[in-house]
Scaffold this active site. Structure first.
Site, PDB file in Angstrom:
ATOM      1  N   CYS A  75       0.474  -1.174  -0.101  1.00  0.00           N
ATOM      2  CA  CYS A  75       0.423  -0.132  -0.095  1.00  0.00           C
ATOM      3  C   CYS A  75       0.961   1.754   0.110  1.00  0.00           C
ATOM      4  CB  CYS A  75      -1.618   0.054   1.494  1.00  0.00           C
ATOM      5  SG  CYS A  75      -1.649  -1.096   1.394  1.00  0.00           S
ATOM      6  N   ASP A 115      -3.851  -3.280   7.034  1.00  0.00           N
ATOM      7  CA  ASP A 115      -5.095  -4.531   7.833  1.00  0.00           C
ATOM      8  C   ASP A 115      -4.983  -5.492   6.912  1.00  0.00           C
ATOM      9  OD1 ASP A 115      -5.293  -1.965   8.273  1.00  0.00           O
ATOM     10  OD2 ASP A 115      -7.492  -2.046   8.126  1.00  0.00           O
ATOM     11  N   CYS A 133      -2.655   3.271   2.982  1.00  0.00           N
ATOM     12  CA  CYS A 133      -3.355   2.561   3.787  1.00  0.00           C
ATOM     13  C   CYS A 133      -4.074   2.617   4.697  1.00  0.00           C
ATOM     14  CB  CYS A 133      -2.171   0.950   4.898  1.00  0.00           C
ATOM     15  SG  CYS A 133      -2.845   0.067   5.346  1.00  0.00           S
ATOM     16  N   CYS A 141      -5.283  -1.151  -1.284  1.00  0.00           N
ATOM     17  CA  CYS A 141      -6.106  -2.355  -2.014  1.00  0.00           C
ATOM     18  C   CYS A 141      -7.125  -1.751  -3.128  1.00  0.00           C
ATOM     19  CB  CYS A 141      -7.013  -2.696  -0.990  1.00  0.00           C
ATOM     20  SG  CYS A 141      -5.642  -4.316   0.291  1.00  0.00           S
ATOM     21  N   GLU A 147     -10.916  -5.434  12.467  1.00  0.00           N
ATOM     22  CA  GLU A 147     -11.403  -5.567  11.241  1.00  0.00           C
ATOM     23  C   GLU A 147     -11.663  -6.990  11.147  1.00  0.00           C
ATOM     24  OE1 GLU A 147      -9.838  -4.245   7.515  1.00  0.00           O
ATOM     25  OE2 GLU A 147     -10.443  -1.935   8.974  1.00  0.00           O
ATOM     26  N   SER A 205     -13.773  -4.453   7.109  1.00  0.00           N
ATOM     27  CA  SER A 205     -12.965  -4.689   6.194  1.00  0.00           C
ATOM     28  C   SER A 205     -13.864  -3.276   5.004  1.00  0.00           C
ATOM     29  CB  SER A 205     -12.059  -5.188   5.466  1.00  0.00           C
ATOM     30  OG  SER A 205     -11.549  -4.940   4.050  1.00  0.00           O
TER      31      SER A 205
END
Length: 576
Positions: A67, A99, A140, A212, A462, A488
């Site tokens: 990220c 994460d 991130c 992501c 998460e 998430s």
């Protein structure tokens, strides 16, 4: 160091214009500051460098995830832009937690806590080194809100820049990402995917640097920062590895010098109207439930009145028009190819769904920025307000006897809005995960995961591993999940998080027992267990709070200070 002020000062030449060295002059000017200058010369700075405005670059580069991996390169071009515009850049680093890497482990509990550490560290370095202005550089999930919170505390001229999304991978002719892998873990456990295919997917899902790749928390918060006015509109859209990102950096360097020259502070930009614009963008794009936590937390830092019910009001009036992962068809890179975030801004603005006069760091109003949108002909990533995916936004705030202070669910339009089922109760994410992977959850179950809230975790981890595994097992439409933890941005399905108050502090979720009947009624914004008030009271009279899971270190400090999810899970020290 002056904070919370936007006043003018003398520039040292007898002029009343704003002094662009309003902070650094204290640190580097005069014979009594020879020691400070000597130290800086040891790092390569010259007298000429130290006579210019000093611009901090708060970088969240780290090598523990894709990220933030490209942020050193982006910082290089931001520095070029600053130097070309007459400033001296000084880069410093803070932390980041992935994460996606830590998901499903004890390490995941550190993620939300990292937001506070980022904010604290930016504030400390900014106060200590007296930068005249700051560029926050994040990617991130928790880095952007953490940076923004630190910048608001300092309230020096500032902007935020996003490192960019990862490109999608490709597997068997389809675009895939990290969510695809977590869903595949569930499919593999259910015997629906071979070990070889799982390994092949793992190898291609994350093809390089970048956050992501869907409308998950990182891209949601990057979009929110643009709609708040802290980031230039459109700067977040180019993917991390796109050569255009270098020019985004150069322009950011020039922009921060202009923001400093105009003496524009974050608290002037972050108005109530700005927050409403950001919430509308999240709702229209199908953005992450984590945005509720982060926007409330930032509002608390800024002093703007914002509460969890405001998200319902805006969501009811904002159509969902972005066809993005996790529930839609396209990756974040496809939004960029369609014209990027400005296309969404113009759609919503032209429909009267935004506050067009809200100020931005660029000096233009938000409406003026949005008019520069260049939509790609024939794109179908951003639909129209007249023909939306869903007439209302993706975010929904529920209340009821399980969550009197609120809970959050994100819906794309295909999920059931009424669900009545049997409670399957777990007092940790780990025990719930084991039950899911061992196929112990069946149609009609409502998985209840508690003692994973801000204090209970601590850190409100998460649960993409569990939610994705349920989807991978084919239970996405026949099983629901509620938790005082969080999800998430990649989560999809009838998954309800942020239950407040949490179990650890005696919230009603602590009273639910295995086999109780729970009713989810999204249309009426309700979440209830079929128990009367007397029975709930009786059960809670027998309840005792578990001992804290951590008694020393950063986790214990967080436990002692953190507020509930409906307050953004901010930390609030007692000063008496």
């Amino acid at each position: 160091m002056s904070t919370g002020q936007a006043g003018n000062g003398a520039n040292g030449n007898g002029s009343s214009a704003f002094d662009m060295r309003h902070n650094s002059r204290t640190l580097y000017d005069g014979n009594d500051r020879a020691g400070a200058r000597a130290m800086m010369k040891g790092t390569g700075f010259t007298d000429e460098d130290l006579r210019k405005p000093i611009i901090g670059i708060a970088n969240t580069w780290i090598e523990t995830m894709p990220c933030n991996l490209n942020l050193r390169r982006t910082a290089k071009y931001i520095k070029e832009g600053i130097r070309a515009a007459g400033g001296t850049p000084m880069e410093f680093n803070t932390i980041a937690i992935s994460d996606g890497v830590t998901m499903g482990t004890e390490g995941m509990k550190t993620s939300l806590i990292s937001r506070e550490v980022i904010a604290d560290s930016v504030e400390l370095v900014g106060r200590g080194h007296m930068f005249d202005a700051i560029v926050g550089l994040g990617a991130c999930d928790k880095t952007l809100p953490g940076l923004a919170m630190g910048l608001v505390r300092l309230n020096v001229p500032s902007i935020l820049i996003y490192g960019g999304s990862i490109l999608p991978g490709h597997f068997k002719g389809e675009e895939v990402d990290i969510r695809s892998v977590y869903e595949a873990i569930g499919a593999n456990a259910a015997g629906k995917m071979s070990d070889a295919d799982l390994k092949a997917l793992e190898d291609v899902a994350c093809p390089g640097a970048g956050a992501c790749g869907g409308q998950y928390t990182a891209n949601t918060m990057a979009m929110a920062m643009e709609f708040l006015g802290l980031s230039p509109l459109g700067s977040a859209s180019p993917p991390a590895v796109d050569p255009r990102k270098d020019e985004v950096g150069r322009k950011a360097g020039a922009l921060i010098m202009d923001v400093l020259r105009r003496n524009v502070r974050p608290r002037e930009i972050l108005t109530r109207d700005a927050f409403e614009n950001a919430i509308a963008a999240v709702c229209a794009s199908g953005g992450s439930t984590n945005s509720v936590l982060h926007l409330i937390a930032l509002a608390r830092e800024t002093g703007v009145e914002l509460n969890i019910d405001d998200f319902n009001i805006i969501s009811k009036n904002t159509p969902l028009i972005c066809n993005l992962f996790p529930s839609g068809k396209y990756a974040a890179a496809d939004l960029d190819a369609a014209g990027g975030t400005p296309v969404l801004a113009k759609r919503l603005g032209d429909a009267g769904l935004l506050h067009g006069e809200a100020p931005t760091a660029t000096g233009e109003t938000f409406a003026e920025e949005a008019q520069g949108a260049q939509e790609t002909k024939g794109q179908d990533v951003v639909l129209t307000v007249e023909k939306p995916i869903k007439a209302t936004g993706g975010l929904n705030i529920l209340k009821g006897n399980i969550c009197p202070d609120g809970a959050v669910v994100k819906l794309f339009g295909y999920e059931p809005t009424h669900f009545r089922g049997r409670a399957r109760v777990f007092d940790s994410e780990t025990s719930a995960s084991e039950a899911v992977l061992h196929r112990q959850i069946v149609d009609g179950d409502i998985v209840v995961i508690r003692y994973e809230g801000p204090k209970g975790g601590p850190g409100m981890q998460e649960m993409l591993g569990i939610t994705a595994a349920l989807i991978g097992q084919g239970l996405g439409g026949s099983v629901a999940l509620i938790t005082d933890g969080r999800f998430s941005g990649a989560t999809k399905g009838l998954m309800i998080g942020h239950v407040a108050p949490e179990a650890q502090v005696g919230g009603p979720i602590a009273a639910i027992r295995e086999g109780d009947t729970i009713v989810i009624d999204v249309d009426n914004r309700r979440l209830d267990v079929e128990l009367d008030d007397a029975e709930l009271r009786h059960r809670m009279e027998q309840w005792k709070a578990p001992a804290p899971r951590y008694t020393e270190g950063v986790m214990a400090k967080y436990y002692a200070m953190v507020q509930q999810a409906n307050e953004g899970a901010i930390t609030k020290p007692k000063l008496d």
